[in-house]
Scaffold this active site. Structure first.
Site, PDB file in Angstrom:
ATOM      1  N   ASN A 192       0.906  -1.148   0.137  1.00  0.00           N
ATOM      2  CA  ASN A 192       0.045   0.127   0.119  1.00  0.00           C
ATOM      3  C   ASN A 192       1.014   1.142   0.005  1.00  0.00           C
ATOM      4  O   ASN A 192       1.473   1.837   1.026  1.00  0.00           O
ATOM      5  CB  ASN A 192      -0.878   0.046   1.259  1.00  0.00           C
ATOM      6  N   TRP A 193       1.105   1.911  -1.095  1.00  0.00           N
ATOM      7  CA  TRP A 193       2.066   3.034  -1.404  1.00  0.00           C
ATOM      8  C   TRP A 193       1.354   4.184  -0.663  1.00  0.00           C
ATOM      9  O   TRP A 193       1.997   4.963  -0.420  1.00  0.00           O
ATOM     10  CB  TRP A 193       2.278   3.300  -2.992  1.00  0.00           C
ATOM     11  N   LYS A 194      -0.046   4.101  -0.323  1.00  0.00           N
ATOM     12  CA  LYS A 194      -0.605   5.719   0.305  1.00  0.00           C
ATOM     13  C   LYS A 194      -0.270   6.671  -0.905  1.00  0.00           C
ATOM     14  O   LYS A 194      -0.238   6.441  -2.124  1.00  0.00           O
ATOM     15  CB  LYS A 194      -0.187   5.625   1.662  1.00  0.00           C
ATOM     16  N   HIS A 253      -9.691   1.324   4.210  1.00  0.00           N
ATOM     17  CA  HIS A 253      -8.530   1.669   5.027  1.00  0.00           C
ATOM     18  C   HIS A 253      -8.902   2.538   6.039  1.00  0.00           C
ATOM     19  O   HIS A 253      -9.844   3.597   5.968  1.00  0.00           O
ATOM     20  CB  HIS A 253      -7.605   2.165   4.077  1.00  0.00           C
ATOM     21  N   GLU A 310      -7.356   4.896   7.226  1.00  0.00           N
ATOM     22  CA  GLU A 310      -7.159   6.415   6.951  1.00  0.00           C
ATOM     23  C   GLU A 310      -8.283   6.935   6.115  1.00  0.00           C
ATOM     24  O   GLU A 310      -8.579   8.170   6.331  1.00  0.00           O
ATOM     25  CB  GLU A 310      -5.867   6.466   6.207  1.00  0.00           C
ATOM     26  N   GLU A 323      -6.348  -4.780  10.164  1.00  0.00           N
ATOM     27  CA  GLU A 323      -5.265  -3.656  10.540  1.00  0.00           C
ATOM     28  C   GLU A 323      -5.457  -3.212  11.935  1.00  0.00           C
ATOM     29  O   GLU A 323      -6.340  -1.938  11.885  1.00  0.00           O
ATOM     30  CB  GLU A 323      -5.112  -2.651   9.476  1.00  0.00           C
ATOM     31  N   GLY A 372       1.772   2.246  11.069  1.00  0.00           N
ATOM     32  CA  GLY A 372       2.801   3.269  10.748  1.00  0.00           C
ATOM     33  C   GLY A 372       3.349   3.587  12.018  1.00  0.00           C
ATOM     34  O   GLY A 372       4.073   4.828  12.103  1.00  0.00           O
ATOM     35  N   SER A 405       2.398  -2.235  10.288  1.00  0.00           N
ATOM     36  CA  SER A 405       3.883  -2.111  10.813  1.00  0.00           C
ATOM     37  C   SER A 405       4.759  -3.448  10.587  1.00  0.00           C
ATOM     38  O   SER A 405       5.705  -4.003  11.244  1.00  0.00           O
ATOM     39  CB  SER A 405       4.382  -1.787  12.332  1.00  0.00           C
ATOM     40  N   GLY A 444       2.368  -0.926   4.548  1.00  0.00           N
ATOM     41  CA  GLY A 444       2.646   0.634   4.069  1.00  0.00           C
ATOM     42  C   GLY A 444       3.973   0.697   3.919  1.00  0.00           C
ATOM     43  O   GLY A 444       4.585   0.663   3.014  1.00  0.00           O
ATOM     44  N   GLY A 445       4.645   1.361   4.736  1.00  0.00           N
ATOM     45  CA  GLY A 445       5.951   1.861   4.828  1.00  0.00           C
ATOM     46  C   GLY A 445       7.203   1.006   4.430  1.00  0.00           C
ATOM     47  O   GLY A 445       7.696   1.397   3.334  1.00  0.00           O
TER      48      GLY A 445
HETATM   49  P1  PGA Z   1       2.131   0.242   7.876  1.00  0.00           P
HETATM   50  O1  PGA Z   1       0.743   0.423   7.227  1.00  0.00           O
HETATM   51  O2  PGA Z   1       2.926  -1.057   7.294  1.00  0.00           O
HETATM   52  O3  PGA Z   1       3.128   1.603   7.291  1.00  0.00           O
HETATM   53  O4  PGA Z   1       1.997   0.259   9.156  1.00  0.00           O
HETATM   54  C1  PGA Z   1      -0.182  -0.303   6.977  1.00  0.00           C
HETATM   55  C2  PGA Z   1      -1.220   0.007   6.454  1.00  0.00           C
HETATM   56  O5  PGA Z   1      -1.734   1.191   6.480  1.00  0.00           O
HETATM   57  O6  PGA Z   1      -1.854  -0.778   5.328  1.00  0.00           O
END
Ligand code: PGA
Length: 253
Positions: free
Chosen positions: A9-11, A97, A99, A169, A175, A215, A236-237
């Site tokens: 997930n590049w966001k 998601h 967010e 999640e 994050g 994470s 994500g990251g």
């Molecule tokens: P993260 O994000 O791996 O940076 O914690 C995961 C996500 O939001 O899908």
């Protein structure tokens, strides 16, 4: 055998040039995926076609959208419909998601509409659920997740749920560098599968891929993915770093 999925997930990160470079580096990692293993890249809308052109050349690599509109078509300036996504050959979309839920007020009811539109267009949702820290501290996470599933998915038929993809999640782990322990992940994933079995039967529940997110990195992915009810991750990251994501994909079981 249900699918094991490493989803990036590049966001809202990377320029097109950086994204293409990242994809080229990951593809150069020469990862041999087994039949039931997939790598899915959820990238920003403007990059979908370019990234798809790359994933099309690799066995079991796919491109996903990170979101879609909750309406089918029409006067919704700035929105992107699931039919548009489908029309460029994209077969996955991340829906719900945390967010999107938090910053764009996406409710369970609105997400149900997106799920329906995606399934109508033959695009597989990667449906996200998860609890905030205060819910985890109050130990009411099970009820919280059940409500999210109930209000966004339970109207679906067993046929639609067969082979579905859910990402659990915990918001406190996204994050933050805080990861749920593999035991905490397994406990919730098993709970989700039991709840789905009660609603749809064992066979359907066992066909659903439940990804863990929060994470995930190369240093913990093998341990988390080895849990019985964890079928990969939404990352994500660490998905923005080629060496990290290559190792995450390689740790699929
Ligand atoms: P993260 O994000 O791996 O940076 O914690 C995961 C996500 O939001 O899908």
């Amino acid at each position: 055998m249900r699918k094991q999925i490493a989803a990036a997930n590049w966001k809202m990160n990377l320029t097109m040039e950086q994204g293409e470079k990242l994809m080229d580096e990951i593809i150069a990692g020469d990862i041999a995926l087994k039949e039931h293993q997939l790598a899915v890249f959820a990238v920003p809308f403007p990059y979908l076609i370019n990234v798809k052109n790359k994933t099309d050349n690799v066995n079991n690599f796919y491109t996903a959208a990170q979101n879609c509109a909750s309406e089918k078509a029409g006067a919704f300036t700035g929105e992107v419909s699931v039919e548009m996504i489908k029309s460029i050959g994209i077969n996955y979309v991340v829906i719900g998601h945390s967010e999107r839920r938090e910053y764009y007020n996406e409710t369970n009811e609105l997400l149900a509409k997106k799920v329906n539109l995606a399934l109508d267009a033959n695009v597989q949702p990667i449906f996200c659920c998860g609890e905030p820290l205060q819910i985890r501290e109050a130990n009411t996470q099970n009820a919280h997740i059940e409500k999210q599933l109930e209000e966004s998915l339970y109207h679906l038929s067993a046929e639609a749920m067969n082979g579905f993809v859910i990402a659990y999640e915990p918001i406190w782990a996204i994050g933050t560098g805080l990861t749920a322990s593999s035991a905490q992940a397994q406990e919730m994933h098993a709970h989700i599968r039991t709840v789905l079995a009660n609603k749809y039967g064992e066979d359907v529940a066992n066909s659903i891929s439940i990804l863990y997110g929060g994470s995930v990195k190369a240093a913990n992915s093998a341990e988390i993915f080895s849990q019985q009810d964890v079928d990969g991750g939404l990352v994500g990251g660490a998905s923005l770093v080629a060496a990290e994501f290559i190792n995450i994909i390689k740790s699929l079981s």
